[in-house]
Design an enzyme around this catalytic site. Structure first.
Site, PDB file in Angstrom:
ATOM      1  N   LYS A   1       0.847  -1.208   0.000  1.00  0.00           N
ATOM      2  CA  LYS A   1       0.000   0.000   0.000  1.00  0.00           C
ATOM      3  C   LYS A   1       0.882   1.258   0.000  1.00  0.00           C
ATOM      4  O   LYS A   1       0.661   2.194  -0.761  1.00  0.00           O
ATOM      5  CB  LYS A   1      -0.936  -0.017   1.211  1.00  0.00           C
ATOM      6  CG  LYS A   1      -2.040  -1.067   1.096  1.00  0.00           C
ATOM      7  CD  LYS A   1      -2.838  -1.236   2.392  1.00  0.00           C
ATOM      8  CE  LYS A   1      -3.822  -2.393   2.244  1.00  0.00           C
ATOM      9  NZ  LYS A   1      -4.625  -2.653   3.451  1.00  0.00           N
TER      10      LYS A   1
ATOM     11  N   GLN B   1      -4.336  -1.548   9.636  1.00  0.00           N
ATOM     12  CA  GLN B   1      -4.344  -2.896   9.060  1.00  0.00           C
ATOM     13  C   GLN B   1      -4.928  -3.881  10.072  1.00  0.00           C
ATOM     14  O   GLN B   1      -4.556  -3.872  11.248  1.00  0.00           O
ATOM     15  CB  GLN B   1      -2.915  -3.297   8.661  1.00  0.00           C
ATOM     16  CG  GLN B   1      -2.817  -4.575   7.862  1.00  0.00           C
ATOM     17  CD  GLN B   1      -3.433  -4.474   6.458  1.00  0.00           C
ATOM     18  OE1 GLN B   1      -3.560  -3.388   5.892  1.00  0.00           O
ATOM     19  NE2 GLN B   1      -3.815  -5.599   5.896  1.00  0.00           N
TER      20      GLN B   1
ATOM     21  N   ASP C   1     -10.649   3.100   4.409  1.00  0.00           N
ATOM     22  CA  ASP C   1     -10.965   1.675   4.313  1.00  0.00           C
ATOM     23  C   ASP C   1     -12.480   1.456   4.231  1.00  0.00           C
ATOM     24  O   ASP C   1     -12.926   0.348   3.933  1.00  0.00           O
ATOM     25  CB  ASP C   1     -10.441   0.937   5.555  1.00  0.00           C
ATOM     26  CG  ASP C   1      -9.171   0.162   5.275  1.00  0.00           C
ATOM     27  OD1 ASP C   1      -9.011  -0.288   4.126  1.00  0.00           O
ATOM     28  OD2 ASP C   1      -8.366   0.011   6.205  1.00  0.00           O
TER      29      ASP C   1
HETATM   30  N1  GUN Z   1      -6.662  -6.669   6.186  1.00  0.00           N
HETATM   31  C1  GUN Z   1      -7.024  -7.367   5.087  1.00  0.00           C
HETATM   32  N2  GUN Z   1      -7.600  -6.553   4.178  1.00  0.00           N
HETATM   33  C2  GUN Z   1      -7.599  -5.315   4.700  1.00  0.00           C
HETATM   34  C3  GUN Z   1      -8.029  -4.044   4.233  1.00  0.00           C
HETATM   35  O1  GUN Z   1      -8.584  -3.881   3.138  1.00  0.00           O
HETATM   36  N3  GUN Z   1      -7.826  -3.010   5.074  1.00  0.00           N
HETATM   37  C4  GUN Z   1      -7.258  -3.156   6.282  1.00  0.00           C
HETATM   38  N4  GUN Z   1      -7.124  -2.074   7.044  1.00  0.00           N
HETATM   39  N5  GUN Z   1      -6.827  -4.316   6.756  1.00  0.00           N
HETATM   40  C5  GUN Z   1      -6.999  -5.379   5.963  1.00  0.00           C
END
Ligand code: GUN
Length: 290
Positions: free
Chosen positions: A52, A96, A119
């Site tokens: 990311k 996350q 998110d």
């Molecule tokens: N863990 C797995 N997928 C995601 C996501 O799209 N966002 C976040 N914050 N954590 C994740």
């Protein structure tokens, strides 16, 4: 059969965003800034967050990675989130998940300012999504919509089977595809562990979205000729031939299902890359307030 190529589709989105961010820069306006929070050392989470951050840097989004030991208390983490909420330079906040057991994900997500919740996990943003109001749609369902959009796949009037009812994927994608919107208007059936006649339902589907987290769950005998199959599964299996020591495989038995499909998304190289593109889109939106 055509591959729904997440690499190609996400590249197009990233190029568009790169230009838009350059325009902001040239106009002397604020550049989007994403703060990513990573707690602990879960290898999958490390990989996702690194990707990311790398993608932000590639397109000109500023990023800050805040790393904490898994010994951080819930209270301390809540304070960190509040500081990010109050920081006017930060447009988007991403925590996350999964988080360590002693920390309530619900509390953390509820503390992120809805205006910075790129998110799309905050209940207010989920509610807005359900009501079709402008909001942040969470990365995976948004990424699937962007992939469908890129390949101009007709959804109106189609029979869609979504397998898996998770909060982050199955439930939101079933809502998005059934709403009255350009890439919606489908007749959606959301299937889960208590669904009795899954194979029969799948055999009627024009579009199957597999988001169940079980490798090769969707087999060729479940798919009708010319169906569109979108694989959201990211299952890690041990593979000593790979440098990382593992390989990623999807929820679909790709090799045997692909020949029957009109379109199919691969794993890796499909939806996973689109989720990053969706996050970048949300971060840009958070910065320009739309
Ligand atoms: N863990 C797995 N997928 C995601 C996501 O799209 N966002 C976040 N914050 N954590 C994740």
């Amino acid at each position: 059969m055509q591959i729904l190529d997440g690499k190609l589709a996400s590249k197009a989105i990233k190029e568009d965003l790169t230009n838009k961010i350059l325009e902001l820069k040239n106009a002397g306006k604020k550049i989007p800034h994403l703060a990513a929070v990573l707690v602990g050392n879960d290898p999958a989470s490390e990989t996702y967050v690194a990707s990311k951050v790398k993608n932000c840097n590639e397109i000109g989004i500023t990023s800050t990675l805040l790393r904490f030991n898994d010994s951080i208390s819930e209270q301390e983490l809540l304070q960190q989130i509040q500081q990010l909420n109050a920081n006017p330079d930060v447009d988007g906040i991403l925590v996350q998940v999964p988080l360590p057991k002693n920390i309530s994900e619900k509390k953390i997500i509820n503390t992120i300012s809805p205006e910075k919740d790129v998110d799309g996990f905050h209940p207010l943003n989920v509610g807005k999504m359900v009501l079709d109001l402008p909001t942040f749609i969470s990365a995976t369902p948004y990424g699937i919509i962007l992939l469908i959009q890129h390949y101009k796949i007709e959804t109106a009037g189609k029979q869609v089977i979504v397998i898996g009812r998770s909060n982050n994927v199955g439930t939101p994608i079933s809502i998005l595809l059934s709403r009255n919107a350009t890439y919606g208007n489908a007749t959606v059936t959301l299937c889960h562990s208590r669904t009795k006649n899954l194979k029969e339902l799948c055999l009627q589907a024009d579009i199957i979205i597999a988001a169940i987290g079980k490798q090769k769950f969707v087999t060729a005998d479940m798919v009708k000729e010319n169906a569109v199959v979108i694989d959201v599964g990211i299952n890690r299996i041990k593979d000593v031939t790979k440098k990382s020591g593992y390989a990623l495989i999807g929820d679909v038995d790709f090799e045997n299902v692909a020949p029957k499909c009109s379109y199919i998304s691969p794993v890796p190289g499909g939806v996973g890359l689109m989720t990053i593109a969706a996050l970048l889109m949300n971060t840009y939106k958070a910065c320009v307030n739309y």
